[in-house]
Design an enzyme around this catalytic site. Sequence first.
Site, PDB file in Angstrom:
ATOM      1  N   GLU A 171      -0.779 -13.832   9.950  1.00 19.89           N
ATOM      2  CA  GLU A 171      -0.738 -12.588   9.169  1.00 19.89           C
ATOM      3  C   GLU A 171      -1.047 -11.332   9.984  1.00 19.89           C
ATOM      4  O   GLU A 171      -0.487 -10.270   9.730  1.00 19.89           O
ATOM      5  CB  GLU A 171      -1.606 -12.659   7.913  1.00 19.89           C
ATOM      6  N   SER A 222      -6.857  -7.792  -0.781  1.00 21.14           N
ATOM      7  CA  SER A 222      -7.861  -8.366  -1.690  1.00 21.14           C
ATOM      8  C   SER A 222      -9.213  -8.262  -0.996  1.00 21.14           C
ATOM      9  O   SER A 222     -10.198  -7.792  -1.554  1.00 21.14           O
ATOM     10  CB  SER A 222      -7.565  -9.838  -1.972  1.00 21.14           C
ATOM     11  N   SER A 225      -9.796  -6.665   6.414  1.00 17.91           N
ATOM     12  CA  SER A 225      -9.882  -7.088   7.813  1.00 17.91           C
ATOM     13  C   SER A 225      -9.805  -5.867   8.709  1.00 17.91           C
ATOM     14  O   SER A 225      -9.020  -4.951   8.446  1.00 17.91           O
ATOM     15  CB  SER A 225      -8.725  -8.026   8.169  1.00 17.91           C
ATOM     16  N   ARG A 237      -9.720  -9.307  15.908  1.00 18.18           N
ATOM     17  CA  ARG A 237     -10.280  -9.021  14.577  1.00 18.18           C
ATOM     18  C   ARG A 237     -11.767  -8.795  14.787  1.00 18.18           C
ATOM     19  O   ARG A 237     -12.492  -9.731  15.105  1.00 18.18           O
ATOM     20  CB  ARG A 237     -10.020 -10.188  13.621  1.00 18.18           C
TER      21      ARG A 237
HETATM   22  N1  LIG Z   1       0.322  -3.815  -8.889  1.00 17.86           N
HETATM   23  C1  LIG Z   1      -0.825  -4.259  -8.362  1.00 17.86           C
HETATM   24  N2  LIG Z   1      -1.399  -5.386  -8.835  1.00 17.86           N
HETATM   25  C2  LIG Z   1      -2.558  -5.852  -8.331  1.00 17.86           C
HETATM   26  N3  LIG Z   1      -3.232  -5.237  -7.337  1.00 17.86           N
HETATM   27  C3  LIG Z   1      -2.705  -4.116  -6.804  1.00 17.86           C
HETATM   28  C4  LIG Z   1      -1.476  -3.583  -7.287  1.00 17.86           C
HETATM   29  N4  LIG Z   1      -1.199  -2.474  -6.570  1.00 17.86           N
HETATM   30  C5  LIG Z   1      -2.182  -2.299  -5.690  1.00 17.86           C
HETATM   31  N5  LIG Z   1      -3.126  -3.301  -5.824  1.00 17.86           N
HETATM   32  C6  LIG Z   1      -4.330  -3.390  -4.995  1.00 17.86           C
HETATM   33  O1  LIG Z   1      -3.940  -3.989  -3.791  1.00 17.86           O
HETATM   34  C7  LIG Z   1      -4.790  -5.122  -3.488  1.00 17.86           C
HETATM   35  C8  LIG Z   1      -3.969  -6.181  -2.778  1.00 17.86           C
HETATM   36  O2  LIG Z   1      -3.502  -5.601  -1.583  1.00 17.86           O
HETATM   37  P1  LIG Z   1      -2.561  -6.392  -0.570  1.00 17.86           P
HETATM   38  O3  LIG Z   1      -1.296  -6.751  -1.219  1.00 17.86           O
HETATM   39  O4  LIG Z   1      -2.484  -5.542   0.657  1.00 17.86           O
HETATM   40  O5  LIG Z   1      -3.467  -7.656  -0.259  1.00 17.86           O
HETATM   41  P2  LIG Z   1      -3.207  -9.228  -0.396  1.00 17.86           P
HETATM   42  O6  LIG Z   1      -2.232  -9.599   0.675  1.00 17.86           O
HETATM   43  O7  LIG Z   1      -2.882  -9.600  -1.784  1.00 17.86           O
HETATM   44  O8  LIG Z   1      -4.671  -9.767  -0.032  1.00 17.86           O
HETATM   45  P3  LIG Z   1      -5.207 -10.555   1.248  1.00 17.86           P
HETATM   46  O9  LIG Z   1      -4.537  -9.920   2.457  1.00 17.86           O
HETATM   47  O10 LIG Z   1      -6.679 -10.306   1.254  1.00 17.86           O
HETATM   48  O11 LIG Z   1      -4.794 -11.965   1.059  1.00 17.86           O
HETATM   49  C9  LIG Z   1      -5.346  -5.534  -4.835  1.00 17.86           C
HETATM   50  O12 LIG Z   1      -6.578  -6.199  -4.685  1.00 17.86           O
HETATM   51  C10 LIG Z   1      -5.480  -4.206  -5.565  1.00 17.86           C
HETATM   52  O13 LIG Z   1      -6.681  -3.572  -5.226  1.00 17.86           O
HETATM   53  C1  LIG Z   2      -9.069 -13.856   4.193  1.00 20.91           C
HETATM   54  C2  LIG Z   2      -8.137 -12.673   4.488  1.00 20.91           C
HETATM   55  C3  LIG Z   2      -7.946 -12.592   6.007  1.00 20.91           C
HETATM   56  C4  LIG Z   2      -6.784 -12.994   3.823  1.00 20.91           C
HETATM   57  O1  LIG Z   2      -5.868 -11.985   4.075  1.00 20.91           O
HETATM   58  C5  LIG Z   2      -8.681 -11.351   3.910  1.00 20.91           C
HETATM   59  O2  LIG Z   2      -8.784 -11.425   2.533  1.00 20.91           O
HETATM   60  C6  LIG Z   2     -10.022 -10.934   4.517  1.00 20.91           C
HETATM   61  O3  LIG Z   2     -10.068 -10.478   5.622  1.00 20.91           O
HETATM   62  N1  LIG Z   2     -11.136 -11.060   3.762  1.00 20.91           N
HETATM   63  C7  LIG Z   2     -12.467 -10.664   4.202  1.00 20.91           C
HETATM   64  C8  LIG Z   2     -13.219 -11.845   4.786  1.00 20.91           C
HETATM   65  C9  LIG Z   2     -14.493 -11.387   5.520  1.00 20.91           C
HETATM   66  O4  LIG Z   2     -14.408 -11.037   6.710  1.00 20.91           O
HETATM   67  O5  LIG Z   2     -15.536 -11.343   4.886  1.00 20.91           O
END
Ligand SMILES: Nc1ncnc2c1ncn2[C@@H]1O[C@H](COP(=O)(O)OP(=O)(O)OP(=O)(O)O)[C@@H](O)[C@H]1O
Ligand SMILES: CC(C)(CO)[C@@H](O)C(=O)NCCC(=O)O
Length: 403
Positions: A171, A222, A225, A237
Site C-alpha cells: 500500500e 481509517s 500512517s 514509515r
Molecule cells: N463517503 C465516505 N464514507 C466513509 N468515510 C469517508 C467518506 N468520505 C471520507 N471518509 C473519511 O475517510 C476515511 C477513510 O479514508 P481512506 O479511504 O483514505 O482510508 P482507508 O483506505 O479506508 O483506510 P486504511 O488506509 O486505514 O485502511 C474514513 O475513515 C472517513 O473519515
Molecule cells: C493499518 C493501516 C496501515 C492500514 O492502512 C493504517 O490503518 C494505519 O496506519 N493505522 C495506524 C496504525 C498505528 O500505527 O497505530
Amino acid sequence: MHSCKGCSRTRITNMAENKKDLPPTAEVTMNGNLENGFNDNPLMPWFGMDIGGTLCKLVYFEPKDITNDELNSEVETLKNIRRYLTRNSAYGKTGHRDTHLQMNDVVIRDRRGTLHFIRFPTSEMGNFLSLARSKGLTNLGNIVSATGGGAYKFEEDFIKEVNMKLAKYDEFDSLIKGMLFVEANSRTECYYWANPTDDTLCAKVNYDFSNPYPFLLVNIGSGVSVLAVHGPDNYKRVSGTSIGGGTFLGLCCLLTGCNTFEEAIELATGGDNTHVDKLVRDIYGGDYERFGLPGDLVASSFGQMNSRDKRSKVSREDLARATLVTITNNIGSIARMCALQEKIEKVLFIGNFLRVNPISMKLLAYAMDYWSKGTMKALFLEHEGYFGAVGCLLQCNEVPPQS
Ligand SMILES: Nc1ncnc2c1ncn2[C@@H]1O[C@H](COP(=O)(O)OP(=O)(O)OP(=O)(O)O)[C@@H](O)[C@H]1O
Ligand SMILES: CC(C)(CO)[C@@H](O)C(=O)NCCC(=O)O
C-alpha cells in the site's frame, strides 16, 4: 515480448503464439496474462484497486486511442464495462464516481486515455462483487492490481465470485508511486492554504512540487500512517496512529447519531468546539504568556463535558466540531513531531479524511505554520484518497506482485 500500442484483447492469440518466448516459469492463461500475474502490458480493462479499512477506491483507465481494428476485435463484455463505467456516475446504491477528479489525456504503458476515480464503502464488497459478476467480469478471467489490507482479506472472494486473481502490491509503495504520477500529470494537483484562519482572505494556492524531496507524507485514512520520503523508491514509515478518520467518524456517529461522513462534516461545519473543549482562557482567564500559550488555544479537548450543565447546552453540531478538531489537532501534532525528528519541512497531508473537509485542512495548515514558527509547510493534493489505487494500476507492468 509482444507489446504493441493499440492492442488489448487482440493480444489473446498473439500472446499464445509467442508462448515459446516466455521465461520457463511463466505460463500464459487464456486471457494472455501470465500465471504469476506479472505482465509488461496487461490486457484491458485496466483497474487499480485500493481496498482500505473504510473505503474501496477503484481507478479505471479508459483507453481513448482505440483503433478500428481493436474495436472490432474487442469482446462485447469489455465494451459494456467501458460504457457502464463511463456513462454513469453512481453504481448500485453506494458506488460513486468522482467526476471532478477525472484525468484526461494521460499516458500509461504507451496508451493514451482517461483515468476515472470511483469509490464505495469496503463494507459493500459483497454487493460490488455481485455487480461485477452481473456485468460479465467473470468471463474475462482477468488479473486485477490491488493494494490495501483488503487485497489480502478479500483475495479468495475475488476468485470465487468473479474469477479474478488479484496481483497484490504494497500500500505504501503504491501510495508514493501514485501520488508522484498524478502530481506530474496535473499542474494544479498540489496546493496550500493561504491565510487559513481568516475566512475572507483564506484561499487555496497552487504549490510547485517539482522539487519534492524530502517530504513527510501523512496518510489520513481509517488510521494514520506517516512516511518520510527521500526519493521515489526511498522512504520509511516513521510513525502512525490509530486515532484517524475512522475514529472521527465512529465517535461522531456515537455522539451525534449521524450516519455518514458527509453528515458528520455538515454538522461540524455548523458547530462551535469552544462549547465543548476547555480553552487556555477557561483556565487562565487569558493567555499563558510565559510559555506562549494563547487564551483561545484548546487546553483540554472535551474538557467542559464533565459538567452536567455544560452538557445540557451543547448541540450535536458542537460535538461534531469538537470531535473533528480533536482528531485533526492530534494528527497535526504527531505530524509536526515527526517532521522535526526527520528534519523535514514539507508535510503533505492526504487520505479521504480530508475529502470535503476544508475545516481540517485549514486547521492543519494553521497548526503546522504556527507551532513550527513558519518553518514547516502543510501541503495538500486534489486526488487526496486515490493515490494507492493509481499506484498499483501503474505498477502492474513494472513490478512483480507480492505472493
Ligand atoms: N463517503 C465516505 N464514507 C466513509 N468515510 C469517508 C467518506 N468520505 C471520507 N471518509 C473519511 O475517510 C476515511 C477513510 O479514508 P481512506 O479511504 O483514505 O482510508 P482507508 O483506505 O479506508 O483506510 P486504511 O488506509 O486505514 O485502511 C474514513 O475513515 C472517513 O473519515
Ligand atoms: C493499518 C493501516 C496501515 C492500514 O492502512 C493504517 O490503518 C494505519 O496506519 N493505522 C495506524 C496504525 C498505528 O500505527 O497505530
